[in-house]
Design a protein around this motif. Structure first.
Motif, short mmCIF file in Angstrom:
data_model
loop_
_atom_site.label_atom_id
_atom_site.label_comp_id
_atom_site.label_asym_id
_atom_site.label_seq_id
_atom_site.Cartn_x
_atom_site.Cartn_y
_atom_site.Cartn_z
N GLY A 29 -36.73 26.85 64.64
CA GLY A 29 -37.01 25.65 65.41
C GLY A 29 -38.07 25.89 66.45
N ALA A 30 -39.15 25.09 66.41
CA ALA A 30 -40.25 25.25 67.37
C ALA A 30 -40.27 24.12 68.37
N GLY A 31 -39.07 23.60 68.72
CA GLY A 31 -38.96 22.60 69.77
C GLY A 31 -38.76 23.26 71.11
N PRO A 32 -38.35 22.51 72.13
CA PRO A 32 -38.24 23.09 73.48
C PRO A 32 -37.28 24.27 73.58
N ALA A 33 -36.14 24.22 72.88
CA ALA A 33 -35.20 25.35 72.94
C ALA A 33 -35.78 26.57 72.23
N GLY A 34 -36.34 26.38 71.05
CA GLY A 34 -36.90 27.49 70.29
C GLY A 34 -38.12 28.11 70.96
N LEU A 35 -39.01 27.27 71.48
CA LEU A 35 -40.20 27.78 72.15
C LEU A 35 -39.83 28.56 73.41
N THR A 36 -38.85 28.07 74.15
CA THR A 36 -38.42 28.78 75.37
C THR A 36 -37.81 30.13 75.02
N ALA A 37 -36.95 30.15 74.00
CA ALA A 37 -36.35 31.41 73.57
C ALA A 37 -37.42 32.39 73.11
N ALA A 38 -38.39 31.91 72.33
CA ALA A 38 -39.46 32.77 71.83
C ALA A 38 -40.29 33.34 72.98
N GLY A 58 -43.79 22.47 68.47
CA GLY A 58 -43.54 21.50 69.53
C GLY A 58 -42.29 20.67 69.31
N GLY A 59 -41.86 20.53 68.05
CA GLY A 59 -40.66 19.74 67.77
C GLY A 59 -40.80 18.33 68.29
N MET A 60 -39.79 17.84 68.98
CA MET A 60 -39.83 16.48 69.50
C MET A 60 -40.87 16.32 70.60
N LEU A 61 -41.23 17.41 71.26
CA LEU A 61 -42.30 17.34 72.26
C LEU A 61 -43.61 16.91 71.60
N ARG A 62 -43.81 17.35 70.36
CA ARG A 62 -45.04 17.03 69.63
C ARG A 62 -44.92 15.76 68.81
N PHE A 63 -43.78 15.55 68.15
CA PHE A 63 -43.68 14.48 67.17
C PHE A 63 -42.80 13.30 67.58
N ALA A 64 -42.16 13.35 68.73
CA ALA A 64 -41.32 12.23 69.17
C ALA A 64 -41.68 11.75 70.56
N LEU A 65 -41.99 12.66 71.46
CA LEU A 65 -42.33 12.27 72.83
C LEU A 65 -43.73 11.65 72.84
N ALA A 114 -32.31 27.10 66.79
CA ALA A 114 -32.63 26.09 67.80
C ALA A 114 -33.18 24.84 67.12
N ILE A 115 -32.47 24.38 66.11
CA ILE A 115 -32.89 23.21 65.35
C ILE A 115 -32.40 21.96 66.08
N GLY A 116 -33.27 21.00 66.29
CA GLY A 116 -32.93 19.81 67.06
C GLY A 116 -32.17 18.77 66.26
N THR A 117 -31.93 17.64 66.91
CA THR A 117 -31.20 16.54 66.27
C THR A 117 -32.20 15.53 65.71
N ALA A 308 -27.45 15.60 70.73
CA ALA A 308 -28.67 15.08 71.33
C ALA A 308 -28.61 15.15 72.85
N SER A 309 -29.61 15.80 73.46
CA SER A 309 -29.63 15.97 74.90
C SER A 309 -31.04 15.70 75.40
N ASN A 310 -31.52 16.48 76.37
CA ASN A 310 -32.86 16.29 76.90
C ASN A 310 -33.64 17.60 76.87
N VAL A 311 -34.92 17.52 77.18
CA VAL A 311 -35.81 18.68 77.07
C VAL A 311 -35.40 19.80 78.01
N SER A 312 -35.11 19.48 79.27
CA SER A 312 -34.78 20.53 80.24
C SER A 312 -33.49 21.25 79.85
N ASN A 313 -32.53 20.52 79.33
CA ASN A 313 -31.27 21.14 78.89
C ASN A 313 -31.52 22.06 77.70
#
Length: 402
Positions: A29-38, A58-65, A114-117, A308-313
């Protein structure tokens, strides 16, 4: 081109990186959780590879936000920083399907899931098969990719969360008039209050205490209207909010498109295929303190654990997962080694700043309603420094760096 400030920031980050450990870690997962862990795993000196089913990071940062909330160049710069630490990315690859968990187990010393919803919660409503009905996330993803989405003049959005508000504000920018229908009251909306207020400032109408009843189409199978049933609030439910109770009053909204934003869930197909212990709600069971799953050396964080939560979480979970993985692999707690130690007394400043609080500036509603330009611009360097000096202890970092 990258600015001098960014290049200097990259150098400062690299200076904190620990020596290479020779340990290989996969992040799903390359969304906020995966990128932060990486990011933090790379700072620990590990060899990190990130897998994602999408064609970009980017995950939802790239394709949803939407772009007006997070400009793509800003996100790209953050990803460039992570890549500069040696993190590798493998795209268009679904974990558990294109590559199995057993293969990851064989190839890596640890795995962070770190796969998102990304799976939409579906609303069982007559008329969802009509042309002009769009689930929120695929709609936002299509817009982010620059694909044409035929909304028409009038759009109704069903839902009260962030995806609903993002969809409404995006539709406004595409030239449609927008109505949002929500089954509870405003105070019950899960969406960020500032985003909801901005949505109304830009021209959207929000109708409360209204539950979707059916979507009406024409002879050609196109959306023509949405019928809603007015609700009243009953007893409190498990969410701590009062449960909406249907009345006999029906209201009709003429429209050319309906966007369904009723929530997102974990992909249960992945959860079942993973062989990991799964909770009743479909999220992955983990050790609360370490985030390790029922499978040794497999950790999970973000929406996969919380729903489903938020980016900071999600980012907080990625950070916690990185700490736990490093501690297990290296048999030592090394988190403090990543940061310069600071020494300061727990005393308020003798001469506290007299500056008043600075607020981020927003583009005027009439200027942003048809533009995807970033709405809220950040503080200037001087304003940010003033904010640090105003606080009792936030000025510690400023004092040390000078």
């Amino acid at each position: 081109m990258l600015g001098d400030n960014f290049v200097e920031a990259v150098k400062r980050v690299h200076a904190h990186r620990l020596e290479a450990t020779g340990r290989k870690i996969a992040v799903a997962g390359a969304g906020p959780a995966g990128l932060t862990a990486a990011f933090y795993l790379a700072l620990f000196g590990h060899d990190v590879t990130v897998y994602d089913s999408l064609p970009e990071a980017g995950g939802m940062l790239r394709f949803a936000l939407p772009e007006y909330r997070l400009p793509k160049p800003v996100l790209r710069r953050e990803i460039d920083l992570i890549q500069s630490l040696g993190v590798k990315f493998i795209f268009n690859t679904r974990i558990g399907f294109d590559i199995s968990l057993n293969e990851l187990d064989e190839q890596y010393d640890a795995v962070c899931l770190a796969i998102g919803t990304w799976k939409e919660s579906w609303v069982y409503l007559p008329g969802t098969e009509l042309k002009g009905v769009f689930p929120a996330l695929p709609f936002l993803e299509s817009v982010s990719k620059g694909d044409f989405v035929p909304l028409g003049r009038k759009v109704v959005v069903i839902g009260g969360g962030n995806a609903a508000i993002d969809s409404a504000r995006t539709a406004l920018r595409m030239g449609s008039s927008v109505t949002v229908v929500y089954r509870r009251e405003r105070k019950d909306m899960p969406a960020i209050e500032e985003e909801t207020a901005a949505c109304e400032e830009e021209g959207a109408k929000i109708v409360f205490l209204s539950a979707p009843h059916r979507i009406i189409g024409d002879a050609k199978g196109n959306v023509r209207a949405l019928e809603v049933v007015k609700t009243r609030l009953g007893e409190f439910d498990r969410s701590g909010r009062r449960k909406p109770v249907l009345t006999d009053e029906v209201q009709r909204f003429e429209c050319d498109a309906v966007i369904l934003a009723v929530g997102e869930t974990v992909d249960l197909d992945f959860a079942k295929a993973s062989g990991l212990q799964v909770k009743e709600g479909g999220t992955i069971e983990v050790n609360h303190f370490t985030l390790e799953t029922s499978r040794p050396r497999f950790f999970a964080g973000g929406d996969l654990v919380t729903g489903a939560s938020n980016v900071s979480n999600a980012m907080a979970y990625g950070k916690q997962a990185a700490q736990s993985i490093d501690q297990q692999l290296m048999d030592a707690r090394r988190w403090e080694q990543l940061f310069r130690p600071m020494q300061y007394e727990q005393m308020p400043p003798k001469q506290p700043s007299e500056s008043r609080r600075h607020h981020a500036r927003a583009i005027a509603p009439h200027e942003r309603e048809h533009s995807f330009e970033e709405v809220v611009v950040g503080l200037s360097a001087e304003e940010a420094h003033d904010e640090c000096c105003r606080c009792l202890r936030c000025d510690a970092g400023v004092t040390v760096s000078r």
